[in-house]
Write a protein that holds these residues in place. Structure first.
Motif, PDB file in Angstrom:
ATOM      1  N   TYR A  73    -107.618  84.045  60.803  1.00 22.58           N
ATOM      2  CA  TYR A  73    -106.520  84.046  59.841  1.00 22.58           C
ATOM      3  C   TYR A  73    -105.643  85.272  60.083  1.00 22.58           C
ATOM      4  O   TYR A  73    -106.093  86.408  59.984  1.00 22.58           O
ATOM      5  CB  TYR A  73    -107.099  84.070  58.428  1.00 22.58           C
ATOM      6  N   TRP A  76    -105.271  88.521  57.934  1.00 26.28           N
ATOM      7  CA  TRP A  76    -106.339  89.515  57.917  1.00 26.28           C
ATOM      8  C   TRP A  76    -106.075  90.661  58.897  1.00 26.28           C
ATOM      9  O   TRP A  76    -106.724  91.704  58.818  1.00 26.28           O
ATOM     10  CB  TRP A  76    -107.670  88.842  58.217  1.00 26.28           C
ATOM     11  N   THR A  77    -105.112  90.495  59.806  1.00 22.15           N
ATOM     12  CA  THR A  77    -104.762  91.605  60.691  1.00 22.15           C
ATOM     13  C   THR A  77    -104.070  92.730  59.922  1.00 22.15           C
ATOM     14  O   THR A  77    -103.904  93.824  60.448  1.00 22.15           O
ATOM     15  CB  THR A  77    -103.844  91.124  61.829  1.00 22.15           C
ATOM     16  N   GLN A  79    -105.361  94.049  57.303  1.00 20.34           N
ATOM     17  CA  GLN A  79    -106.409  94.538  56.420  1.00 20.34           C
ATOM     18  C   GLN A  79    -106.323  96.033  56.159  1.00 20.34           C
ATOM     19  O   GLN A  79    -106.620  96.499  55.058  1.00 20.34           O
ATOM     20  CB  GLN A  79    -107.787  94.183  56.979  1.00 20.34           C
TER      21      GLN A  79
END
Length: 258
Positions: A73, A76-77, A79
């Motif tokens: 997904y 989520w990079t 985060q």
């Protein structure tokens, strides 16, 4: 200038210098109260430079590392920036509870100690993380972090429930603990990522809300002087050391010997 090997003597000297800020700050604030706009403006400029020229570039490097080869997904990079946002929310929540709670003073005091104790711990950790450099770089990094803590203590000493004068030894100890953890262990990359992002969020709040010049007479020029000082210090550090200021992750613990 030749590259120095980080020794325990260097760690102890840098850590004791920065940790001591917590101990002598009440005297400093009382002695130089008349010049508060100047030194608060100057340390606010340093905090702003620290966020923009060290922490945010480091978060960018971490995000680049996470993005390479990522097949899950894509959101989520981001985060590390979500963790930075969490740091902002936690700090704002702590300040709101400290200033407004009357029924639960124990909760406000606990949050004050946890948030600012963690902050001082992270300062100690970053101090060692940045310290495998030349002698000039060590001096500049120590000076920057010490002055940054002066600005942080100005905020902490005005929190209602923190009782900074009574507990300043605790905060000094957390700096020592952070340096000890950084010097004795190799934190996983995930832990470094979370610590850096949380620290960035907390600094953004206090630097932008409490240390920015807002019409105080003479404060803006001292703020700009602090920004200029930080830029000059970073330029010198990057000139005398081959690695980036925001290198990630720290790959090895310091040697046990001098």
């Amino acid at each position: 200038m030749p590259q120095t090997n980080l020794s325990w003597f260097s760690i102890i000297l840098m850590t004791s210098t920065v940790a001591s800020v917590h101990l002598w700050y009440p005297w400093f604030e009382h002695r130089y109260k008349a010049y508060e706009a100047r030194w608060v403006g100057f340390t606010g400029g340093i905090a702003t430079g620290y966020v923009t020229l060290y922490l945010l570039p480091k978060l960018g490097q971490i995000t680049t590392t996470l993005t390479e080869g990522h097949t899950g997904y894509r959101f989520w990079t981001l985060q590390v920036y979500l963790i930075m946002l969490l740091g902002i929310v936690l700090y704002l929540t702590m300040e709101r509870i400290d200033r407004e709670t009357k029924r639960f003073p124990w909760l406000a005091k606990t949050l004050d100690h946890i948030i600012h104790g963690s902050y001082s711990f992270l300062v100690g950790y970053v101090l060692v993380e940045l310290s495998g450099r030349t002698a000039l770089a060590l001096i500049l990094i120590t000076l920057i972090m010490a002055m940054h803590l002066v600005g942080m203590n100005h905020i902490l000493s005005h929190l209602t429930h923190a009782n900074f004068r009574r507990h300043r030894g605790f905060y000094a100890l957390t700096v020592v603990l952070g340096s000890g953890v950084a010097g004795l262990t190799q934190f996983p990359a995930t832990a470094i990522k979370m610590l850096t992002a949380l620290l960035a969020g907390m600094i953004i709040v206090n630097a932008m809300s409490d240390e920015m010049p807002r019409g105080e007479r003479g404060r803006l020029r001292w703020y700009l002087l602090g920004v200029t000082f930080f830029i000059g210090a970073v330029m010198l550090i990057m000139h005398v050391t081959p690695e980036s200021m925001a290198s990630y992750p720290r790959s090895s613990a310091p040697p046990a010997g001098p």
